[in-house]
Enzyme design. Sequence first.
Site, mmCIF file in Angstrom:
data_model
loop_
_atom_site.group_PDB
_atom_site.id
_atom_site.type_symbol
_atom_site.label_atom_id
_atom_site.label_comp_id
_atom_site.label_asym_id
_atom_site.label_seq_id
_atom_site.Cartn_x
_atom_site.Cartn_y
_atom_site.Cartn_z
ATOM 1 N N PRO A 81 0.809 -1.230 0.000
ATOM 2 C CA PRO A 81 0.000 0.000 0.000
ATOM 3 C C PRO A 81 0.832 1.265 0.000
ATOM 4 C CG PRO A 81 -0.963 -1.592 1.470
ATOM 5 C CD PRO A 81 0.354 -2.180 1.019
ATOM 6 N N CYS A 82 0.444 2.201 -0.885
ATOM 7 C CA CYS A 82 1.237 3.409 -1.089
ATOM 8 C C CYS A 82 0.696 4.625 -0.348
ATOM 9 C CB CYS A 82 1.312 3.732 -2.584
ATOM 10 S SG CYS A 82 -0.287 4.170 -3.319
ATOM 11 N N GLN A 83 -0.554 4.543 0.147
ATOM 12 C CA GLN A 83 -1.171 5.744 0.714
ATOM 13 C C GLN A 83 -0.380 6.298 1.898
ATOM 14 O OE1 GLN A 83 -2.692 2.891 0.046
ATOM 15 N NE2 GLN A 83 -4.645 3.222 -0.986
ATOM 16 N N PHE A 85 2.702 6.638 2.147
ATOM 17 C CA PHE A 85 3.902 7.365 1.710
ATOM 18 C C PHE A 85 3.606 8.402 0.631
ATOM 19 C CE2 PHE A 85 4.998 2.911 2.704
ATOM 20 C CZ PHE A 85 5.718 3.137 3.859
#
Length: 361
Positions: A81-83, A85
């Site tokens: 999951p990128c949210q 960062f």
Amino acid sequence: MDILSSDFTYFDFCAGIGGGHTALSRLGGKCVGFSEIDSKAESTYRLINDLDDQNLENWGDLTTIDTNTLPNFDLMIGGFPCQAFSIVGNRKGMEDKRGRIIFGLDRILAEKSIKFFILENVKGLVNHANRTTMKKVLTLLHNSGYRVWWQVLKSSDYGIPQIRERVYLVGARSDLLDEPFDFKFPEPTGMDKQLNECLIDNEASLIFNEQSKNWDTFTRYLSNKYNTGLFSIDDLRDKEYRILDWRQSDLRIYEGECPTLRTNRHGILYVKNGEFRRLSGKESLLLQGFGCDQANSVGHISNTTLLSQAGNAFTVDVIEILAKCMIEQFHMGTLGKTSEMSEDSPMQPMLWDIEHNAIPA
């Protein structure tokens, strides 16, 4: 023996709608399972990869997987999951539970002694928390017995007309590699596909004009303090396939490339036949490298859902080119060495340098 030859196996973690599955399958890889907690994404994954008649198991939450029950596989692929960062997110990093998924992936790598991996995240991971987060991720993977290389790649450099920058981490088990060895990321190939090949949805409901629901909102937006006096409707509509991005306070205009697709913000318009059109779900899939047949297979799913899912997906072509580079360079055997990690295997020196791998200005 070539591990990533026509019969290599992989497991798809944080699978989303299956961009990684599509890319690796194009190279001859066999998926032995996937992990995805979003049921809507799973449905799209199965449709888009034509898995209705295949008994491919979704193992769900990767943090609860018992690795003793997982099938064996050669390659891990995961877009953790990128949210946590992302600039668009709140950038809490590892304080956000989504940011800690990397520890679950690392656990599976270590416990299963997986030979190779591809991991992906937003470019913001590189500089998050004054680069300490990236260092922690790389150290974590190194301490589990892997040599790791990373680089920020842009989708528009590898065939797809989308300005999507993501950091890719390539890893190989240290005991499989001879010295000296340094993985080289693929050189840019340019754009094989043009915007007009992606923006092909002719659905009348996608036309955006004076009769559309949010037209007044759009005209007020053009008159805000950032845009007032800069644009007229006629001037904006005078060039075919011009892209308008009104997801920020200031209007941003693109020619020949689409800005980054995002999960939760869908304010992209383009010009076709002298009219504004909203980006459709089908078009967003094409802008992530999925094929027309794949995009058509999910035509009954709402545009809003597909736009969100596409915004969270891998760009297929980037993964395909990157994995092909791994096949060519690692010879995926590697060099006839043992396929099991010995507890007393010597740890290789850390090959990453956060400053050396800094993004060029």
